[in-house]
Design a protein around this motif. Structure first.
Motif, PDB file in Angstrom:
ATOM      1  N   SER A  16     -27.213  -3.385 -19.135  1.00 17.86           N
ATOM      2  CA  SER A  16     -26.358  -3.729 -18.000  1.00 17.86           C
ATOM      3  C   SER A  16     -27.116  -3.349 -16.736  1.00 17.86           C
ATOM      4  O   SER A  16     -27.806  -2.326 -16.689  1.00 17.86           O
ATOM      5  CB  SER A  16     -25.040  -2.967 -18.070  1.00 17.86           C
ATOM      6  N   TYR A  17     -26.971  -4.162 -15.693  1.00 19.83           N
ATOM      7  CA  TYR A  17     -27.712  -3.973 -14.448  1.00 19.83           C
ATOM      8  C   TYR A  17     -26.730  -3.692 -13.310  1.00 19.83           C
ATOM      9  O   TYR A  17     -25.713  -4.384 -13.182  1.00 19.83           O
ATOM     10  CB  TYR A  17     -28.533  -5.219 -14.121  1.00 19.83           C
ATOM     11  N   GLN A  66     -21.903  -4.395 -10.842  1.00 19.48           N
ATOM     12  CA  GLN A  66     -22.716  -4.880 -11.950  1.00 19.48           C
ATOM     13  C   GLN A  66     -23.183  -6.284 -11.594  1.00 19.48           C
ATOM     14  O   GLN A  66     -22.398  -7.111 -11.121  1.00 19.48           O
ATOM     15  CB  GLN A  66     -21.912  -4.900 -13.250  1.00 19.48           C
ATOM     16  N   VAL A  67     -24.477  -6.538 -11.781  1.00 19.63           N
ATOM     17  CA  VAL A  67     -25.060  -7.832 -11.425  1.00 19.63           C
ATOM     18  C   VAL A  67     -25.732  -8.457 -12.649  1.00 19.63           C
ATOM     19  O   VAL A  67     -26.030  -7.772 -13.623  1.00 19.63           O
ATOM     20  CB  VAL A  67     -26.085  -7.696 -10.268  1.00 19.63           C
ATOM     21  N   ARG A  68     -25.955  -9.750 -12.577  1.00 19.14           N
ATOM     22  CA  ARG A  68     -26.665 -10.465 -13.649  1.00 19.14           C
ATOM     23  C   ARG A  68     -28.143 -10.073 -13.614  1.00 19.14           C
ATOM     24  O   ARG A  68     -28.664  -9.672 -12.578  1.00 19.14           O
ATOM     25  CB  ARG A  68     -26.510 -11.969 -13.460  1.00 19.14           C
ATOM     26  N   ASP A  69     -28.804 -10.215 -14.735  1.00 19.20           N
ATOM     27  CA  ASP A  69     -30.220  -9.823 -14.799  1.00 19.20           C
ATOM     28  C   ASP A  69     -31.083 -10.630 -13.835  1.00 19.20           C
ATOM     29  O   ASP A  69     -32.024 -10.106 -13.258  1.00 19.20           O
ATOM     30  CB  ASP A  69     -30.743  -9.903 -16.233  1.00 19.20           C
ATOM     31  N   GLN A  70     -30.763 -11.910 -13.629  1.00 14.32           N
ATOM     32  CA  GLN A  70     -31.535 -12.741 -12.702  1.00 14.32           C
ATOM     33  C   GLN A  70     -31.417 -12.205 -11.274  1.00 14.32           C
ATOM     34  O   GLN A  70     -32.407 -12.148 -10.531  1.00 14.32           O
ATOM     35  CB  GLN A  70     -31.055 -14.200 -12.720  1.00 14.32           C
ATOM     36  N   ASP A  71     -30.201 -11.808 -10.879  1.00 15.24           N
ATOM     37  CA  ASP A  71     -29.993 -11.277  -9.535  1.00 15.24           C
ATOM     38  C   ASP A  71     -30.642  -9.902  -9.381  1.00 15.24           C
ATOM     39  O   ASP A  71     -31.183  -9.580  -8.326  1.00 15.24           O
ATOM     40  CB  ASP A  71     -28.493 -11.174  -9.226  1.00 15.24           C
ATOM     41  N   ARG A 121     -16.248  -7.714  -8.756  1.00 16.78           N
ATOM     42  CA  ARG A 121     -17.054  -8.829  -9.271  1.00 16.78           C
ATOM     43  C   ARG A 121     -18.103  -9.249  -8.241  1.00 16.78           C
ATOM     44  O   ARG A 121     -17.779  -9.668  -7.139  1.00 16.78           O
ATOM     45  CB  ARG A 121     -16.130 -10.003  -9.587  1.00 16.78           C
ATOM     46  N   SER A 140     -22.775 -12.925  -4.992  1.00 17.05           N
ATOM     47  CA  SER A 140     -24.145 -13.239  -4.574  1.00 17.05           C
ATOM     48  C   SER A 140     -24.612 -12.243  -3.516  1.00 17.05           C
ATOM     49  O   SER A 140     -23.813 -11.539  -2.902  1.00 17.05           O
ATOM     50  CB  SER A 140     -24.228 -14.664  -4.014  1.00 17.05           C
TER      51      SER A 140
END
Length: 137
Positions: free
Chosen positions: A83-84, A99-104, A122, A125
């Protein structure tokens, strides 16, 4: 003759019924606890989801101050999950970790300033302010 007995006199209960009937009390309590925990986790997740949906969409200028990862699982034959998280600091000094997506996560660098878009807990961006970047070659 009882409706639960067949012509040989054996009990005709279902497998599940006889399994529950003959199970020791300890196992019944453990199963009940496990089921209760499962229902609690589902209710908690639905509440967070509904709370995020009811929250306004907020756009704010901030700075990405820290990044961290959390690795869990991965013992034996199971795979590890990561988890990022990124902590953002606003102009008033308050901070928010999302918590952010791995790409971000890979595109955000500590110290980046820009515009954060989020809704409740949530992350939506983060757009870096490119005017403040200086490239030194």
């Amino acid at each position: 003759m009882s409706e639960w007995q067949d012509f040989n006199g054996f009990d005709e209960r279902s497998f599940f019924g006889s399994f529950i009937h003959e199970m020791p009390l300890f196992f019944k309590l453990f199963a009940l606890l496990f089921l209760g925990l499962f229902v609690f986790m589902i209710v908690k997740s639905v509440r967070i989801w509904m709370s995020n949906n009811a929250s306004p969409l907020i756009k704010a200028n901030c700075t990405a101050v820290t990044k961290r990862t959390e690795v869990w699982g991965g013992s034996g034959e199971s795979r590890a999950n990561t988890s990022y998280y990124v902590t953002f600091e606003f102009a008033d000094g308050s901070r928010l970790e999302l918590q952010v997506r791995d790409q971000d996560f890979g595109l955000i660098v500590e110290g980046d300033q820009g515009e954060l878009l989020y809704q409740g807990t949530r992350f939506k961006s983060f757009n870096r302010d490119l005017k403040k970047e200086h490239l030194n070659f």
